[in-house]
Scaffold this motif. Structure first.
Motif, short mmCIF file in Angstrom:
data_model
loop_
_atom_site.label_atom_id
_atom_site.label_comp_id
_atom_site.label_asym_id
_atom_site.label_seq_id
_atom_site.Cartn_x
_atom_site.Cartn_y
_atom_site.Cartn_z
N GLY A 162 0.84 -1.20 0.00
CA GLY A 162 0.00 0.00 0.00
C GLY A 162 0.87 1.25 0.00
N LEU A 163 1.04 1.86 -1.15
CA LEU A 163 1.89 3.05 -1.29
C LEU A 163 1.05 4.28 -0.95
N LEU A 164 1.32 4.86 0.20
CA LEU A 164 0.50 5.96 0.73
C LEU A 164 1.22 7.28 0.54
N PHE A 165 0.59 8.22 -0.14
CA PHE A 165 1.27 9.48 -0.47
C PHE A 165 0.27 10.63 -0.51
N GLY A 166 0.81 11.84 -0.67
CA GLY A 166 0.00 13.06 -0.67
C GLY A 166 0.09 13.70 0.70
N GLY A 167 -1.04 13.72 1.42
CA GLY A 167 -1.04 14.21 2.79
C GLY A 167 -1.44 15.66 2.93
N ARG A 168 -1.50 16.09 4.19
CA ARG A 168 -2.06 17.41 4.52
C ARG A 168 -0.98 18.43 4.88
N HIS A 228 3.15 18.24 0.15
CA HIS A 228 2.26 17.35 -0.59
C HIS A 228 2.82 16.97 -1.96
N GLU A 229 3.28 17.98 -2.69
CA GLU A 229 3.78 17.73 -4.05
C GLU A 229 5.07 16.90 -4.03
N VAL A 230 5.93 17.16 -3.04
CA VAL A 230 7.16 16.37 -2.91
C VAL A 230 6.80 14.91 -2.63
N SER A 231 5.77 14.69 -1.83
CA SER A 231 5.32 13.33 -1.52
C SER A 231 4.89 12.59 -2.78
N ILE A 232 4.21 13.28 -3.69
CA ILE A 232 3.79 12.65 -4.94
C ILE A 232 5.01 12.19 -5.73
N ARG A 233 6.04 13.03 -5.79
CA ARG A 233 7.24 12.65 -6.53
C ARG A 233 7.97 11.49 -5.86
N GLY A 280 -3.71 7.72 -11.22
CA GLY A 280 -3.72 8.88 -12.12
C GLY A 280 -2.90 10.03 -11.56
N VAL A 281 -2.94 10.22 -10.24
CA VAL A 281 -2.14 11.26 -9.62
C VAL A 281 -0.66 10.94 -9.76
N LEU A 282 -0.31 9.67 -9.54
CA LEU A 282 1.09 9.26 -9.71
C LEU A 282 1.58 9.54 -11.12
N VAL A 334 1.59 -4.80 3.37
CA VAL A 334 2.58 -3.90 3.97
C VAL A 334 2.33 -2.49 3.45
N TRP A 335 2.26 -1.53 4.37
CA TRP A 335 2.12 -0.13 3.96
C TRP A 335 3.49 0.50 3.75
N PHE A 336 3.57 1.34 2.73
CA PHE A 336 4.81 2.06 2.40
C PHE A 336 4.46 3.54 2.30
N PRO A 337 4.51 4.26 3.44
CA PRO A 337 4.20 5.69 3.37
C PRO A 337 5.35 6.51 2.80
N THR A 338 5.02 7.43 1.92
CA THR A 338 5.99 8.42 1.46
C THR A 338 5.44 9.81 1.77
#
Length: 362
Positions: A8-14, A18-23, A62-64, A94-98
Motif C-alpha cells: 500500500g503506497l500511501l502518499f499526498g497528505g495534509r 504534498h507535491e514532494v510526496s507525490i514525486r 492517475g495522480v502518480l 505492507v504499507w509504504f508511506p511516502t
C-alpha cells in the motif's frame, strides 16, 4: 511461486510537502515494480488529499502518473468521510508511506497504521514524533551524549506576550547564543519558516515569523563560520547500517527553503571529500542518533562539520526522507552499493521483521 505481497503506497497528505510526496511515491513505485521486484510485489497506490480524504488505486494511479495533486474546493469536509477508507485498504499486506511533514511523518499516520495491525515501512509512533519535533529530538540527542550546537526553547506565548516580556526574552537569547543564530519552528520540515538572525531586529522578526508557524520554537547558535553540511543515510532496525557520507554545497548563506527547492541552487556531492576518521565518526553518530530516537527502517541524519576545528555537530534526523530520483537518501545508498530497487525491497523486509517481532512480544 507465492503470490506477490500487496504494497500500500500511501502518499499526498495534509502538509506543505504534498507535491514532494507525490514525486517520492512515483519513484518508490518504479523501484517496487522494477524487474528484480516484479514477482515480489503488487503496488496499490493510495492518495491522501490535502483535505484529508482518501482515494483508492483507481484515482491514486492517475495522480502518480500526472505528478499533479487533485484540485480541492473550499467546501468543508464531512468528518465521517475522513474515515471512509477505500475498500482496497483492507487487502494491503505492507504499507509504504511516502508522506512528508506534519500529519505524515510525525507519528499521526503511524498510529493509524499501528491500529490497522499491518506492517509499515519506517519508524513507529515514538521515533516519528520525536524525529519531527526538533525540541524533543534535541533532548533525546543530549541524553545520548551526542554533540549539538547550543539551543534554547521558546514558546509562542512568550513571543506574543506582554510587551515587557519580549525584550527580556531577546536579551537572554542574545546573551546565551549570540549572533548569528537560527530561528526554527519546532515541527515543520523542508526548512519552512527558518530564518537566520544577524541582529536584534532580525531576531525579533524571525521569532514573530516562526510563531506564526508553530507554538514551539527553537533558537540555535551558529556552528562557527560556514560549516560544511553533510548527511548520512541509515538503514535497519535494532542493528542499523550507515551509508557513505554526502555533502550539500550551495552559495546562499544557509540551506533555506529556496536553496533546497530551486534548480541549480545546491549541489549534492557523493561521496563527500572527507578524511576517513571523520567519515567513521559521522557514520557512528548517525547510527547512535537513529537508535536514540528508537527509529526503524530508514532515516537520514544531518550534520555540521567545522573543518577548521574538526568539530562535528548533529543537526537533525529525518525519519521519512525524500525518495525522488534526486533525493539524497536513495543516492547515498546507490553510492554505497545498494541500488534503489534493492533498497525498497530491504525496507519492506525490515517492516515485516519489525512487525513480526512486535507481534511475538505481545
Amino acid at each position: 511461486m507465492s503470490n506477490p505481497l500487496r504494497i500500500g503506497l500511501l502518499f499526498g497528505g495534509r502538509s506543505g510537502e504534498h507535491e514532494v510526496s507525490i514525486r517520492s511515491a512515483a519513484a518508490a513505485a518504479r523501484a517496487l515494480q522494477a524487474d528484480s521486484n516484479r514477482d515480489r510485489y503488487q503496488v496499490l497506490p493510495f492518495y491522501l488529499q490535502k483535505d484529508g480524504l482518501w482515494q483508492g488505486p483507481a484515482v491514486a494511479q492517475g495522480v502518480l502518473e500526472s505528478g499533479q495533486p487533485l484540485p480541492s474546493d473550499d467546501r468543508p469536509v464531512d468528518r465521517a468521510a475522513l474515515w471512509q477508507f477505500p475498500p482496497e485498504a483492507s487487502t494491503v499486506d505492507v504499507w509504504f508511506p511516502t508522506l512528508h511533514g506534519p500529519n505524515g511523518e510525525d507519528g499521526s499516520v503511524q498510529g493509524l497504521l499501528q491500529l490497522m495491525q499491518v506492517p509499515w515501512v519506517g519508524s513507529g509512533v515514538l521515533g516519528s514524533a520525536a524525529g519531527m519535533d526538533k525540541i524533543a529530538m534535541k533532548m533525546l540527542f543530549a541524553q545520548a551524549g551526542l554533540p549539538q550546537v547550543a539551543y534554547r526553547l521558546v514558546t509562542r506565548s512568550k513571543v506574543w506576550s506582554n510587551p515587557c516580556v519580549f525584550p527580556k526574552l531577546c536579551d537572554q537569547l542574545e546573551a546565551d547564543l549570540g549572533y548569528p543564530c537560527f530561528v526554527k519552528p519546532a515541527n515543520l520540515g523542508s526548512s519552512v519558516g527558518i530564518a537566520k538572525a544577524r541582529s536584534r531586529a532580525e531576531l525579533e522578526a524571525a521569532l514573530d515569523s516562526a510563531a506564526s508557524f508553530d507554538r514551539r520554537i527553537i533558537v540555535e547558535a551558529a556552528a562557527g563560520g560556514k560549516p560544511r553540511e553533510v548527511e548520512c543515510a541509515v538503514l535497519g532496525n535494532d542493528q542499523p547500517i550507515a551509508s557513505v557520507i554526502g555533502e550539500i554545497t550551495f552559495e546562499s548563506e544557509f540551506y533555506d527553503y529556496d536553496t533546497k527547492y530551486s534548480d541549480g541552487a545546491a549541489d549534492l556531492v557523493i561521496p563527500a571529500a572527507l578524511p576517513a576518521p571523520v567519515v567513521d565518526r559521522l557514520q557512528t553518530m548517525a547510527k547512535e542518533a537513529f537508535l536514540a530516537l528508537d527509529c526503524a527502517g530508514l532515516a537520514r541524519v544531518d550534520f555540521f562539520y567545522v573543518e577548521a576545528t574538526g568539530e562535528i555537530f548533529l543537526n537533525e534526523i529525518n525519519t521519512l526522507p525524500g525518495f525522488t530520483a534526486t533525493s539524497m537518501y536513495p543516492q547515498l545508498w546507490e553510492a554505497t552499493g545498494i541500488p534503489f530497487p534493492e533498497l525498497v525491497h530491504r525496507l519492506v523486509t525490515l517492516a515485516i521483521e519489525r512487525h513480526t517481532v512486535a507481534q511475538g512480544a505481545q
